[in-house]
Design an enzyme around this catalytic site. Structure first.
Site, short mmCIF file in Angstrom:
data_model
loop_
_atom_site.label_atom_id
_atom_site.label_comp_id
_atom_site.label_asym_id
_atom_site.label_seq_id
_atom_site.Cartn_x
_atom_site.Cartn_y
_atom_site.Cartn_z
N ARG A 130 -13.97 0.87 -2.66
CA ARG A 130 -13.36 1.07 -1.34
C ARG A 130 -13.00 2.53 -1.12
NH1 ARG A 130 -9.25 -4.11 -0.52
NH2 ARG A 130 -10.75 -5.72 -1.06
N ASP B 25 -4.49 2.03 3.83
CA ASP B 25 -5.14 1.05 4.70
C ASP B 25 -5.02 1.51 6.14
OD1 ASP B 25 -5.77 -0.52 2.54
OD2 ASP B 25 -4.60 -2.27 3.16
N ASP C 292 0.85 -1.19 0.00
CA ASP C 292 0.00 0.00 0.00
C ASP C 292 0.89 1.24 0.00
OD1 ASP C 292 -2.54 -1.45 0.41
OD2 ASP C 292 -1.66 -1.94 2.36
N ASP D 246 -1.68 -2.54 -4.73
CA ASP D 246 -2.55 -2.91 -3.62
C ASP D 246 -3.39 -1.67 -3.29
OD1 ASP D 246 -3.76 -4.36 -1.65
OD2 ASP D 246 -1.98 -4.68 -0.45
#
Length: 442
Positions: free
Chosen positions: A320, A265, A222, A261
Site C-alpha cells: 500500500r 489514510d 492510523d 493500522d
C-alpha cells in the site's frame, strides 16, 4: 527543472540565501504578507501554486494568516490538544517542540476495570471459541466487552481533531508525535510539516475468528487520517513504527498480534491532497486512498480522492504505497526501497486512475519488478518513465508478462498538470535520500 537545495546553495546556476530560497522551492505569497517575511518562518509557508492536487482551486495555506494570539508552541500532549481546540476556525499555527507522547502513561491507563488479557485469550482461543462466530455479540461484561470499553478509552485519549485553517509544524530536527492519531476530518485547509510521527500502538486489538481461514488480529489508529477533508498538505514528515516494528510484536493463536493500522489514510470523499518529501518506513499497510469497494463508499468517493505523491521515500514497507480506489492519484519522483518483506507498491483498485511516472525503485535480489504493481480490480493505469535498480523498466509490460492472470490495462485516462518540478528518475534516489523526511526544512 533545476534542483533546489538548502543553505544558500546553487539554484538554477545562482547562489541565493536560504531564507529566500527554502528547501522546497516554495512560493510563499499570501495576500497582504510579503513572501520574504514568510520565508523566515516555515510555519507561515504555504503550498506553492501548481504543487499537486493540494494546490487546486483555493490552494492550501493552513494557518499562514494566523495572528499572534493564534500561534502556539507546545511541548506536552495536553498543550497540543488544547491548542487544537481553542480558537474555532481562526487560522492557527501550532509549533511542536520535542517529541510529544500521547501514551506516556502506558496501555494500562486505558484498561477498563476487570479487563484481563489472559482471560480474553482463554475464552476466545480457537480451541474454546472456534472459528465460525465473530465477537460482535459479546456482552459488555465479557472479556470482549471489556476490551471494547478499554479501546474506547484509548481512542478518546490519543485521537485529536485537527481544525480547518491549521498549520502543525515541528521545530528543528527532533520534533514529533508518538502514539497519536491525527484526525483531519471534514475540514478544509490543513498543513502538517516537519514531524516524526511514530505509529500509535493499539493497546487492545480485536481477535476476529472469522477473518480468513484461521482468524486474525485487527487493530485501529492510523497515524494520520484525511477523512472527507479538502486542501491538505503533508510535507517533510517521517512516518515510522519506531521502537515497535511489526517484527517486535508477539503472536497469539498463531497470528501476529497486530497493533498497527495505517500510516496515512485518505478516505471518504477527501480531495485535493499533496504529500511531498515525506518518509514512510517500517510498516505493513502504509497508505490507503479509498477504503472500500462498497456502493455506499463509491457514492461518496467517486469523483474525489485527488491526491499527489511526489519526492517521498517509501522504505522497508510491505504494501500500500499507495493502494488506490476511485481516486485520480499522481505518484511521481518517489523512491521505493524494498526489503525481503516486500509485497507490492501500487495497488490498483476499484475505478482507480493512477499515474505512476518517473519513480525510482530499489529492489533486492529475488524480487521481480513485476510485483511493483498489484491488481485488485479492473482499472487502467499509467506507468511510464520508471527506473528499477537504475534501469528503465516498463512496469505494466513486465507485470503482464510474469503475472498474466492479472493483466493490467495501460492508460489512466488523464494527464497530471499540477507539478512544479519533475526530476529524472535516475536522480531521484539521491535527491529524495538527501531531502525527504522530518528535520530537513530550512
Amino acid at each position: 527543472m533545476s534542483t533546489q537545495k538548502c543553505h544558500g546553495r546553487v539554484i538554477g546556476g545562482k547562489r541565493v540565501a536560504a531564507s529566500l530560497a527554502g528547501c522546497t522551492a516554495l512560493v510563499l505569497a499570501v495576500t497582504g504578507t510579503p513572501a520574504q517575511a514568510q520565508g523566515r518562518d516555515p510555519g507561515r509557508q504555504t503550498l506553492p501554486a501548481g504543487d499537486g492536487w493540494g494546490s487546486a482551486g483555493t490552494g492550501t495555506t493552513g494557518g499562514a494568516r494566523a495572528d499572534a494570539a493564534h500561534v502556539r508552541t507546545v511541548a506536552t500532549w495536553d498543550e497540543f490538544r488544547t491548542a487544537l481546540k481553542e480558537g474555532g476556525t481562526a487560522p492557527r499555527i501550532i509549533k511542536v517542540r520535542g517529541t510529544i507522547d500521547a501514551n506516556a502513561d502506558g496501555c494500562s491507563s486505558f484498561a477498563a476495570d476487570g479487563y484481563d488479557f489472559d482471560a480474553y485469550l482463554e475464552k476466545y482461543s480457537p480451541q474454546n471459541w472456534g472459528l465460525d462466530t465473530n465477537l460482535d455479540g459479546e456482552p459488555a461484561d465479557s472479556p470482549e466487552g471489556l476490551r471494547r470499553i478499554s479501546a474506547d478509552n484509548q481512542a478518546r485519549a490519543i485521537k485529536v481533531a485537527v481544525p480547518a485553517n491549521t498549520t502543525i509544524i515541528g521545530l528543528g530536527r527532533n520534533a514529533g508525535l508518538k502514539g497519536a492519531s491525527l484526525q483531519i476530518t471534514g475540514v478544509d485547509n490543513v498543513i502538517v510539516r516537519n514531524l516524526t510521527v511514530e505509529s500509535p500502538l493499539d493497546c487492545f486489538p480485536q481477535w476476529d475468528p472469522t477473518d480468513g481461514d484461521t482468524g486474525n488480529w485487527n487493530s485501529e489508529y492510523d497515524s494520520a487520517v484525511v477523512y472527507g477533508s479538502t486542501h491538505v498538505w503533508l510535507d517533510h514528515n517521517t512516518f515510522t513504527d519506531g521502537a515497535h516494528p511489526d517484527s517486535s510484536l508477539p503472536k497469539y493463536f498463531g497470528m501476529i498480534y497486530q497493533q498497527h493500522d495505517g500510516e496515512l489514510d485518505i478516505v471518504k470523499g477527501a480531495d485535493y491532497v499533496t504529500a511531498s518529501w515525506n518518509v514512510f518506513t517500517e510498516h505493513d499497510k502504509t497508505l490507503m486512498i479509498g477504503n472500500s469497494d462498497s456502493a455506499a463508499t463509491a457514492a461518496v468517493d467517486r469523483g474525489h480522492l485527488k491526491v499527489t505523491l511526489h519526492h517521498n521515500l517509501f522504505s522497508g514497507l510491505v504494501e500500500r504505497a499507495p493502494r488506490v480506489r476511485f481516486g485520480q492519484v499522481d505518484a511521481y519522483n518517489n523512491h521505493y526501497v524494498a526489503d525481503a518483506s516486500y509485497a507490492y507498491s501500487f495497488g490498483i483498485g476499484m475505478e482507480s486512475q493512477l499515474v505512476a511516472e518517473k519513480n525510482a525503485f530499489t529492489l533486492p535480489a529475488g524480487i521481480s519488478a513485476a510485483r511493483i504493481l498489484k491488481k485488485w480490480k479492473e482499472a487502467p493505469v499509467t506507468a511510464v518513465g520508471n527506473h528499477v535498480n537504475g534501469v528503465p523498466v516498463d512496469l505494466i509490460a513486465v507485470h503482464n508478462a510474469e503475472i498474466p492472470a492479472e493483466t493490467l490495462q495501460s492508460g489512466a485516462g488523464w494527464t497530471p498538470t499540477l507539478r512544479t518540478r519533475v526530476d529524472s528518475p535516475k536522480a531521484v534516489p539521491g535527491i529524495v535520500g538527501h531531502r525527504a523526511g522530518a528535520g530537513r526544512i530550512c
